[in-house]
Enzyme design. Sequence first.
Site, mmCIF file in Angstrom:
data_model
loop_
_atom_site.group_PDB
_atom_site.id
_atom_site.type_symbol
_atom_site.label_atom_id
_atom_site.label_comp_id
_atom_site.label_asym_id
_atom_site.label_seq_id
_atom_site.Cartn_x
_atom_site.Cartn_y
_atom_site.Cartn_z
ATOM 1 N N ASP A 214 0.847 -1.185 0.000
ATOM 2 C CA ASP A 214 0.000 0.000 0.000
ATOM 3 C C ASP A 214 0.892 1.247 0.000
ATOM 4 O O ASP A 214 1.638 1.488 0.947
ATOM 5 C CB ASP A 214 -0.869 -0.020 1.271
ATOM 6 C CG ASP A 214 -1.944 1.052 1.240
ATOM 7 O OD1 ASP A 214 -1.720 2.101 0.617
ATOM 8 O OD2 ASP A 214 -3.000 0.839 1.855
ATOM 9 N N GLU A 240 -0.943 -0.861 -4.447
ATOM 10 C CA GLU A 240 -2.131 -0.070 -4.075
ATOM 11 C C GLU A 240 -1.842 1.418 -3.948
ATOM 12 O O GLU A 240 -0.819 1.819 -3.389
ATOM 13 C CB GLU A 240 -2.659 -0.607 -2.733
ATOM 14 C CG GLU A 240 -3.848 0.183 -2.187
ATOM 15 C CD GLU A 240 -4.532 -0.569 -1.068
ATOM 16 O OE1 GLU A 240 -4.634 -1.811 -1.137
ATOM 17 O OE2 GLU A 240 -4.971 0.107 -0.110
ATOM 18 N N GLU A 268 -9.486 4.305 -2.294
ATOM 19 C CA GLU A 268 -10.032 4.539 -0.948
ATOM 20 C C GLU A 268 -10.276 6.026 -0.672
ATOM 21 O O GLU A 268 -11.060 6.357 0.204
ATOM 22 C CB GLU A 268 -9.132 3.909 0.130
ATOM 23 C CG GLU A 268 -7.797 4.578 0.300
ATOM 24 C CD GLU A 268 -6.875 3.805 1.250
ATOM 25 O OE1 GLU A 268 -6.512 2.673 0.910
ATOM 26 O OE2 GLU A 268 -6.540 4.350 2.307
ATOM 27 N N ASP A 290 -14.230 3.218 0.157
ATOM 28 C CA ASP A 290 -14.474 3.064 1.594
ATOM 29 C C ASP A 290 -15.918 3.482 1.814
ATOM 30 O O ASP A 290 -16.283 4.642 1.557
ATOM 31 C CB ASP A 290 -13.504 3.956 2.391
ATOM 32 C CG ASP A 290 -13.633 3.714 3.886
ATOM 33 O OD1 ASP A 290 -14.789 3.726 4.381
ATOM 34 O OD2 ASP A 290 -12.611 3.526 4.560
ATOM 35 N N HIS A 317 -12.319 -0.595 1.074
ATOM 36 C CA HIS A 317 -11.285 -0.272 2.059
ATOM 37 C C HIS A 317 -11.881 -0.380 3.466
ATOM 38 O O HIS A 317 -12.942 0.203 3.741
ATOM 39 C CB HIS A 317 -10.813 1.166 1.818
ATOM 40 C CG HIS A 317 -9.909 1.703 2.866
ATOM 41 N ND1 HIS A 317 -10.305 2.657 3.774
ATOM 42 C CD2 HIS A 317 -8.625 1.400 3.169
ATOM 43 C CE1 HIS A 317 -9.284 2.933 4.579
ATOM 44 N NE2 HIS A 317 -8.254 2.184 4.236
ATOM 45 N N GLU A 337 -11.262 -6.713 3.038
ATOM 46 C CA GLU A 337 -10.070 -6.292 3.794
ATOM 47 C C GLU A 337 -10.346 -6.341 5.289
ATOM 48 O O GLU A 337 -11.424 -5.969 5.734
ATOM 49 C CB GLU A 337 -9.681 -4.855 3.426
ATOM 50 C CG GLU A 337 -8.526 -4.350 4.296
ATOM 51 C CD GLU A 337 -8.054 -2.930 3.995
ATOM 52 O OE1 GLU A 337 -8.805 -2.144 3.385
ATOM 53 O OE2 GLU A 337 -6.929 -2.609 4.413
HETATM 54 C C1 LIG Z 1 -1.858 0.977 5.590
HETATM 55 C C2 LIG Z 1 -2.193 2.315 5.019
HETATM 56 O O1 LIG Z 1 -1.141 3.182 5.154
HETATM 57 C C3 LIG Z 1 -3.493 2.934 5.510
HETATM 58 O O2 LIG Z 1 -3.359 3.700 6.602
HETATM 59 C C4 LIG Z 1 -4.641 1.970 5.541
HETATM 60 C C5 LIG Z 1 -4.982 1.692 4.131
HETATM 61 O O3 LIG Z 1 -4.749 2.472 3.233
HETATM 62 C C6 LIG Z 1 -5.618 0.433 3.774
HETATM 63 O O4 LIG Z 1 -6.030 -0.305 4.666
HETATM 64 O O5 LIG Z 1 -5.744 0.180 2.586
HETATM 65 MG MG LIG Z 2 -4.898 1.538 1.235
#
Ligand SMILES: C[C@H](O)[C@H](O)CC(=O)C(=O)O
Ligand SMILES: [Mg+2]
Length: 391
Positions: A214, A240, A268, A290, A317, A337
């Site tokens: 990510d 991602e 997201e 999301d 997300h 997720e």
């Molecule tokens: C992990 C990422 O930096 C973020 O905070 C969460 C995310 O973008 C995701 O779950 O996809």
């Molecule tokens: Mg992400």
Amino acid sequence: MSQRTIREVRAYTVRGKGADYHDQEGAHWIDDHIATPMAVYPEYRQSRRSFGLDVLGTLVVEVEADDGTVGFAVTTAGEIGAWIVEKHLARFLEGRAVTDLERIWDQMYRSTLFYGRRGVVLNVISGVDLALYDLLGRLRQEPVYALLGGPVRDELQFYATGARPDRAKELGFLGGKMPLHHAPGEGVEGFRKNLDALADMRGRVGEDFWLMLDCWMSLDVDYATRFVHAAAEHGLKWLEEALIPDDYWGYAQLKRQAPPGVLISTGEHEATRWGFRQLLETGVDIIQPDVNWCGGITELIKISALADAHGALVVPHGSSVYSYHFVVTRTNSPFAEFLMMHETAEEVVPMFSPLLLGEPVPVDGRLRVPETPGFGVELNPEVPRERPYTH
Ligand SMILES: C[C@H](O)[C@H](O)CC(=O)C(=O)O
Ligand SMILES: [Mg+2]
């Protein structure tokens, strides 16, 4: 259910862990030198909280029907969101039928166009929409997934996001998604460290376990293209959110230049059917709306249909129960997720903990979505909340 109307809408704020999952105290993997668009400024590289990722806090929206039944939802929007609900949006709900979901959504969206369209306003519209779905489910004594046409599978399967895909494998997840730690400003050394982290994790989890990265909007097309080719050698499943959300042209270029077999995912921080239409036209493989931010369930239904017609998967997300009730009803959302909110991502804890009671979590990477009415969760009365505005 006889025709119920909406008596009152109320908005509360909560500080600390909750729907604003970046609002954490102390050491946490989610704020440990993660690559971000702000990494062009070295002073903001170590912590996302340092540039204000936790400023908003949680918004709780409650919608009460004329028989006293209350539905609620939580999202990221805090005090600014509470103001928008109480001072602007409440007028489109109070006195209306609880079933007026489309009309209420449309009026919230059209009336906020002059300052909205995406970002915090869409987070707030999402929160109101989800609270209405929760209320409708409670009034009909049905889970939200039943209101959406019913499940297409018996249970959900999850991948886990966190610092420890090796631990996610032990916990029974399908795959693990790690944050990228070094942004382009950290040069050749950062690029090498990013690749080494992936190679090291591949060594720990073996060949077949899904590994994803990510990038949280931190890269440019050139870096992302070079990186995705190098990462393909280590069996990366998807890259991602490589670019900032407004760079649709960059996503199109990245998709054209990516090696076959590595998927490009993003979305997201995108909202509404119009934003996702633009994104889908870039050819990305997976979109990740999301449901707490993209416009709620009413909008996600449209986004998902659009994605299906473009041959793209919809893997929402985070967002816990709010996405589980949707994912279980759609064939083009084959898995979900799970965002590991444990400090070191070593254990499974409810994503919005401690804000919700009854928030289900995957066991062995799987979950049967509970049949409890609405989204099946309650607000934890021990978490302090404030109502900063009234109307
Ligand atoms: C992990 C990422 O930096 C973020 O905070 C969460 C995310 O973008 C995701 O779950 O996809
Ligand atoms: Mg992400």
